[in-house]
Design a protein around this motif. Sequence first.
Motif, short mmCIF file in Angstrom:
data_model
loop_
_atom_site.label_atom_id
_atom_site.label_comp_id
_atom_site.label_asym_id
_atom_site.label_seq_id
_atom_site.Cartn_x
_atom_site.Cartn_y
_atom_site.Cartn_z
N VAL A 116 5.70 37.00 -38.66
CA VAL A 116 6.03 36.10 -37.56
C VAL A 116 5.20 36.51 -36.34
CG1 VAL A 116 8.39 35.71 -38.36
CG2 VAL A 116 7.92 37.54 -36.73
N SER A 117 4.91 35.53 -35.49
CA SER A 117 4.22 35.86 -34.26
C SER A 117 4.84 35.06 -33.14
CB SER A 117 2.72 35.55 -34.39
OG SER A 117 2.56 34.19 -34.72
N GLY A 118 4.63 35.51 -31.93
CA GLY A 118 5.20 34.82 -30.78
C GLY A 118 4.80 35.53 -29.51
N MET A 119 5.31 35.01 -28.41
CA MET A 119 5.04 35.62 -27.11
C MET A 119 6.32 36.31 -26.65
SD MET A 119 1.90 34.79 -26.46
CE MET A 119 1.63 35.02 -24.69
N ALA A 120 6.16 37.49 -26.07
CA ALA A 120 7.33 38.20 -25.56
C ALA A 120 7.01 38.81 -24.21
CB ALA A 120 7.78 39.28 -26.53
N GLU A 121 7.90 38.61 -23.25
CA GLU A 121 7.80 39.31 -21.98
C GLU A 121 8.01 40.80 -22.26
OE1 GLU A 121 9.60 38.58 -17.88
OE2 GLU A 121 10.54 37.05 -19.16
N PRO A 122 7.38 41.70 -21.50
CA PRO A 122 7.57 43.13 -21.78
C PRO A 122 9.03 43.54 -21.81
CG PRO A 122 5.77 42.83 -20.24
CD PRO A 122 6.36 41.46 -20.46
N ARG A 123 9.86 42.93 -20.96
CA ARG A 123 11.26 43.39 -20.89
C ARG A 123 12.14 42.79 -21.97
NH1 ARG A 123 14.02 40.32 -15.76
NH2 ARG A 123 12.86 38.37 -15.87
N THR A 124 11.59 41.99 -22.85
CA THR A 124 12.40 41.41 -23.93
C THR A 124 12.66 42.47 -24.99
OG1 THR A 124 11.35 39.28 -23.55
CG2 THR A 124 12.48 39.58 -25.66
N HIS A 125 13.94 42.72 -25.24
CA HIS A 125 14.28 43.68 -26.29
C HIS A 125 14.01 43.08 -27.65
CE1 HIS A 125 17.07 45.22 -23.04
NE2 HIS A 125 16.18 46.15 -23.23
N LEU A 126 13.82 43.96 -28.62
CA LEU A 126 13.65 43.47 -29.99
C LEU A 126 14.85 42.62 -30.39
CD1 LEU A 126 12.16 43.44 -32.69
CD2 LEU A 126 13.35 45.58 -33.27
N ALA A 127 16.06 43.05 -30.01
CA ALA A 127 17.27 42.31 -30.40
C ALA A 127 17.22 40.87 -29.88
CB ALA A 127 18.51 43.02 -29.86
N GLU A 128 16.79 40.72 -28.63
CA GLU A 128 16.72 39.37 -28.06
C GLU A 128 15.67 38.53 -28.77
OE1 GLU A 128 16.22 40.90 -23.79
OE2 GLU A 128 16.73 38.77 -23.67
N GLU A 170 24.43 47.40 -25.33
CA GLU A 170 23.07 47.38 -24.79
C GLU A 170 22.70 48.67 -24.07
OE1 GLU A 170 21.41 43.42 -23.57
OE2 GLU A 170 23.52 42.93 -23.46
N GLN A 171 23.31 49.77 -24.50
CA GLN A 171 22.97 51.09 -23.96
C GLN A 171 22.74 52.07 -25.09
OE1 GLN A 171 26.03 52.39 -21.27
NE2 GLN A 171 26.30 50.34 -20.43
N GLY A 172 22.74 51.57 -26.33
CA GLY A 172 22.47 52.46 -27.46
C GLY A 172 23.68 53.18 -28.01
N VAL A 173 24.86 52.91 -27.48
CA VAL A 173 26.03 53.68 -27.87
C VAL A 173 26.78 53.05 -29.06
CG1 VAL A 173 28.29 54.52 -27.10
CG2 VAL A 173 26.32 54.62 -25.57
N CYS A 174 26.90 51.72 -29.08
CA CYS A 174 27.83 51.09 -30.02
C CYS A 174 27.26 50.90 -31.41
CB CYS A 174 28.34 49.76 -29.47
SG CYS A 174 27.19 48.39 -29.65
N GLY A 175 25.96 50.75 -31.54
CA GLY A 175 25.35 50.66 -32.87
C GLY A 175 25.34 49.28 -33.49
N SER A 207 17.97 48.07 -31.76
CA SER A 207 17.10 47.00 -31.28
C SER A 207 17.36 46.66 -29.81
CB SER A 207 17.21 45.75 -32.16
OG SER A 207 18.54 45.29 -32.21
N CYS A 208 18.42 47.24 -29.22
CA CYS A 208 18.65 47.04 -27.78
C CYS A 208 17.91 48.07 -26.95
CB CYS A 208 20.14 47.10 -27.45
SG CYS A 208 20.83 48.77 -27.44
N LEU A 209 17.43 49.16 -27.60
CA LEU A 209 16.69 50.20 -26.88
C LEU A 209 15.23 50.19 -27.31
CD1 LEU A 209 19.04 53.35 -26.79
CD2 LEU A 209 18.84 51.45 -25.18
N THR A 210 14.77 49.02 -27.75
CA THR A 210 13.42 48.89 -28.27
C THR A 210 12.85 47.60 -27.71
OG1 THR A 210 14.21 49.89 -30.32
CG2 THR A 210 12.08 48.83 -30.40
#
Lengths: 263, 380
Positions: free
Chosen positions: B15-27, B43-48, B61-64
Motif C-alpha cells: 500500500v502507498s499513501g501520503m502521511a503527515e509526520p505526526r500521523t501515527h501508524l495506528a491512525e 495512546e501512551q503505550g500503556v494499554c496495548g 502503533s500509537c507510539l510509532t
Amino acid sequence: MKPAAFDYNKPADLAAALHALSGDAKPIAGGQSLTPMLNLRLARPAALVDIRRQADLLKISEAPDAIRYGAALPHAAFEDGAVPDGTNGMMRHVAGGIAYRAVRNRGTIGGSIAHADPAADWISALLALDARVIVQGAKGETAWPLDRFMLGGFTTVLEAGDLITGVSVPRLSPSARWAYYKICRKTGEFAKAIGAVVSDPDRGVFRIVCGAIEVTPILLEARSVEAALAEIDSRLADHAPAARQLYKTAMRRALEGLGETSA
Amino acid sequence: MTAHPIELTVNGRRVSGMAEPRTHLAEFLRGPLGLTGTHLGCEQGVCGACTVLIDGKPQRSCLTFAVSCNGDEIRTVEGFDDDPVMTELREAFSAHHALQCGYCTPGMLVTARDIVTRLGDVDEETIRRELSGNICRCTGYVGIVGAIRQVAAGKTAVAQNWNFEARHDAVAAKTVEAAPAAEAAKPASMDFSTAGDGFSVLKQQVTVPAPADQVWAVLGDIRRMAACLPGASVDTVEGDRVTGSLTISFGPIKASFAGEGEVARDESARTGTVKGRGRDAKGGSSATGEIAYAVLPQGEGTIIDVTVRYKLTGPLAQFGRSALVTDFARRMTDLFAANLTAMLTGTPGAEPARSELSFLTVASMMLGALRDRLKALIGR
C-alpha cells in the motif's frame, strides 16, 4: 490525541543526522519515551530526525576489555541474547525487565539513556557496570560516566547537535557476580526503587548503585548491607521516609541476592 | 509539516499513501486503510490495544509514526485469517470466554501469538508477566491466560530473527574521556512545601562570594538579575513594572511563559519581591508566582534567602512536587548563584549557564510533573 505538527527527516548518514540536529530538532530512534510526550503535547519540537536505521548506530564492536553497542540497538535484542554480552548475563536480565515486550522491540538503549528518566533501568544498571555513554558532537566524541552524563532527572549534558552514538560496557571477569533488584507497583511500570550491584574481585571492582530515586542514581561507598542502608539514610535524608524504605528494601534484596547470582 | 509519501506492506498487500509526520501508524491503518481492527486506547503505550506486528515483532502503533515505518511490513489483527497459531488462539479465546467487550482483544491476540511463538510451552506466571503490557477491564484476565496456556501447551519456542553486525576490534575505539567534574560548589539548601491554597513554596539559600552591597545592587536591576537566570529575558521596564518572558526546558519539554510583573524593594531591610504572571502560548499553561528575597552579609560574602511561591493552571498544573522538583530547583539555583558570582567577581572559571536551562520559579513546576503525569508511560 495527535502531536503538534513537526517536520520529519531521515538523514542518509550520521554526519547528515548530526547536522540536522543542530536546530530545534529531536532525534528519534524507537521513540518509546519521546512519542508519549509528543502525544500529550508536553514536547513540541519543530522537527524529528529519524536515526532508527542508521547503520553506524546499530553496530557492535568487541574489544578485549569492553564491548561497544550502537545506540539504536533495541532492548529486546539484548533480552534475546542477539548481541554479545560481557556482563555474565546482567545486561540481558536488565533488558528483559524494561517495560513491555512491545516496547522493548522498538525502544533503544541510547534513547533510554538520552531520556534520562531517573527510574529507567539502563541508567542504574550501566552506572553499576561503570559503562561510558559515547556522545558525538561538534567537539568530537566524548565518553561520559553515567552519573556525570546525567545532570539530574530528565536532564543531561547533551546539547543541540549532540547525539549518543553508543555505550561502551567493560567486560566482567568470568568470576564476577551481579545483582539487580527493582520494585515496581505493576510489572513493566516505572521502578520505585532499584538496587544494582556488580562484584568483580578479579578486576578490583565492587560497585553498588541506588537508583530510581527521582534524581541521578548514586554510587554508594558502602561495602556491606548495613553500611549501604545507613548511607542511603544519610545521603537521601531529604527524601520521604516511605520512599527511602523502598530504596533500602531494593538495596538489601540486591545485596543479599548477590550471593545467589550464577556467574 | 508537509505530508510524506510512504509505502508499506500491510497484511501482505503493498500500500502507498501520503502521511503527515505526526500521523501515527495506528491512525494511518484505521483511516486511509480502513483497518479498524487495530484499536486505540491510551495512546501512551500503556494499554496495548493498538499492538500490531512491525517486521514480525509486536509494537505499539500509537507510539510509532507512519513515516518512520516506510518500507516496513505491518500485520494487523485482520491479517491472521490463515495463521495456524492465531486460528487456535481465536478458538481458545472463545472457549475460555477470554473477551467481553472486545476492545483489548486485537492487541491481546497479537501479544498472545507472540508469547506462544517466541516462548513456546510457557507456564501461567510467565504468561501473566508477558501480558502485563495489555490491559483488559472486563475479564479479570483469567480466561485470557487460560486460553493462551491451552494454545501454548506442547509448542516449541521459535528463535527471534535479529541481525546485527558484531565486529572484533583489536583495540578499543579512540574516544576522549570526559574531563573530571569540577569541584562541586556547596549545594543550595532547599525546602519544599505546599501552602494549601494551591500554591507551592520553595525556600532556599544561596551563598555568593561577593559583598552584600554589590549583590543588593544587582538584584535591584531587573535586567542584570534576569541575565543571571538562564532562559529569562526582559522586554520593558517602566518604574516598578516589567514585562518579559521565561523559557524553561526539561528533557524534551519546553515552555515559554510571556507575561508581566512588579518589583518591590525595601532598602532598609534589604528585602525585595518580584511578583509575576505569564502564559505559555503554545502549551496553554499559565503561571503565577512571587519571589521574595533577603540579602544578608556573611563575612566577606553574602547569603541570599529566597522564597518562591508559585501556582500553575492549564496542562502543566498537574505537575509539581517531589524530590525531582527540589533537585531541579537546586540545580537552577546553583546556576543562578554561579552566574551572579561570575557577574560580580568576573571569575573566569564560572561556567556560563546553558541557555536552555532556567530559573527555578516556573521551572520547578514541570519537574514533579513528569514523575506524576508520566509515571504510567512506558518509555525507559
